[in-house]
Write an enzyme that holds these catalytic residues in place. Structure first.
Site: not given
Ligand code: PGA
Length: 255
Positions: A7-9, A94, A96, A166, A172, A209
């Site tokens: 997941n390169w966000k 997700h 976020e 997650e 992160g 992480s």
């Protein structure tokens, strides 16, 4: 087959995405037995990354999808548009997006239903906050998220459903969930979804992480079908370690 999702966000632009996709492909070079690898670049890079991964065996995922094919939905991207770039997987819900963009369980459900309808594999992201974990509510929170996300879902035999557990506090953070806690959660997720899909239609991944050092510990467990990797997926040396760990497990399982 173990799965790694990168997941390169919003961390790489188009040019960087192309370079990173090339470097990611190199991590598989010379290997006969490899995991399923799914790259999720930002939307604007899907077209160029598709050209890099086409015919490589590496799959393309999107980081989100809207739940209609077309219409007056400014700024949104439909699943049919994603399919034009060869996208096969899509992250949905997700944390976020839930935290910063107001994505609700009801929206997650619409996206899951739609993704299945257009033939994309939904990767439903679920997880608890640190406060919810400390209050002893983690299993209830994740169960509720799952039940809402999958309301009215009917899988056809060709459909696949991925769930990424997650824990929000681990994303992160540089601190992954303990293996024991992750395994308990994965078992619960499987049992909640057992009425909805057969074992071979469902994959349960861990995210939060994951890096080159801890990936093997998760991936060697039977309960863990794969990992969803954020920060370490844009640092190629770290990601190489994740790919190597997965390849080791895939080879060990085949022998
Ligand atoms: P992380 O992110 O690997 O940087 O913790 C995972 C994710 O958000 O999917």
């Amino acid at each position: 087959m173990k799965t790694i999702i990168a997941n390169w966000k919003m961390n790489v632009g188009v040019r960087e995405s192309v370079a990173l996709a090339r470097a990611t492909l190199l991590t598989l070079r010379g290997r006969k037995q490899v995991p399923e690898l799914v790259i999720c670049p930002p939307f604007v890079a899907l077209c160029e990354v598709h050209k890099v991964v086409a015919r490589s065996g590496v799959s393309l995922g999107a980081q989100d999808v809207f739940w209609k094919d077309s219409g007056a939905f400014t700024g949104e991207i439909s699943g049919r548009m994603l399919a034009e770039f060869g996208t096969t997987h899509v992250l949905i819900g997700h944390s976020e997006r839930r935290a910063h963009l107001g994505e609700t369980d009801a929206m997650v459900n619409l996206k899951v239903l739609y993704a299945l309808e257009v033939g994309l594999i939904p990767v439903v992201c679920v997880g608890e906050t640190r406060a919810q974990k400390e209050a002893g509510d983690a299993h209830k929170v994740v169960r509720d998220q799952l039940v809402c996300a999958c309301a009215s879902v009917r899988l056809r035999s060709r459909d696949r459903l991925y769930v990424a557990y997650e824990p929000i506090w681990a994303i992160g953070a540089g601190e992954a969930c303990t293996l024991g806690d992750a395994l308990e959660m994965h078992t619960m997720i499987r049992s909640v979804l057992s009425k909805l899909c057969s074992a071979d239609q469902l994959k349960v991944l861990y995210g939060g992480s994951v890096d080159g050092e801890n990936a093997h510990g998760f991936l060697r467990e039977r309960e863990v079908d794969g990992v969803l990797v954020g920060g370490a997926s844009v640092k190629i040396n770290q990601f190489k370690g994740v790919v190597e760990a997965a390849c080791e497990v895939v080879v060990a399982q085949a022998s």
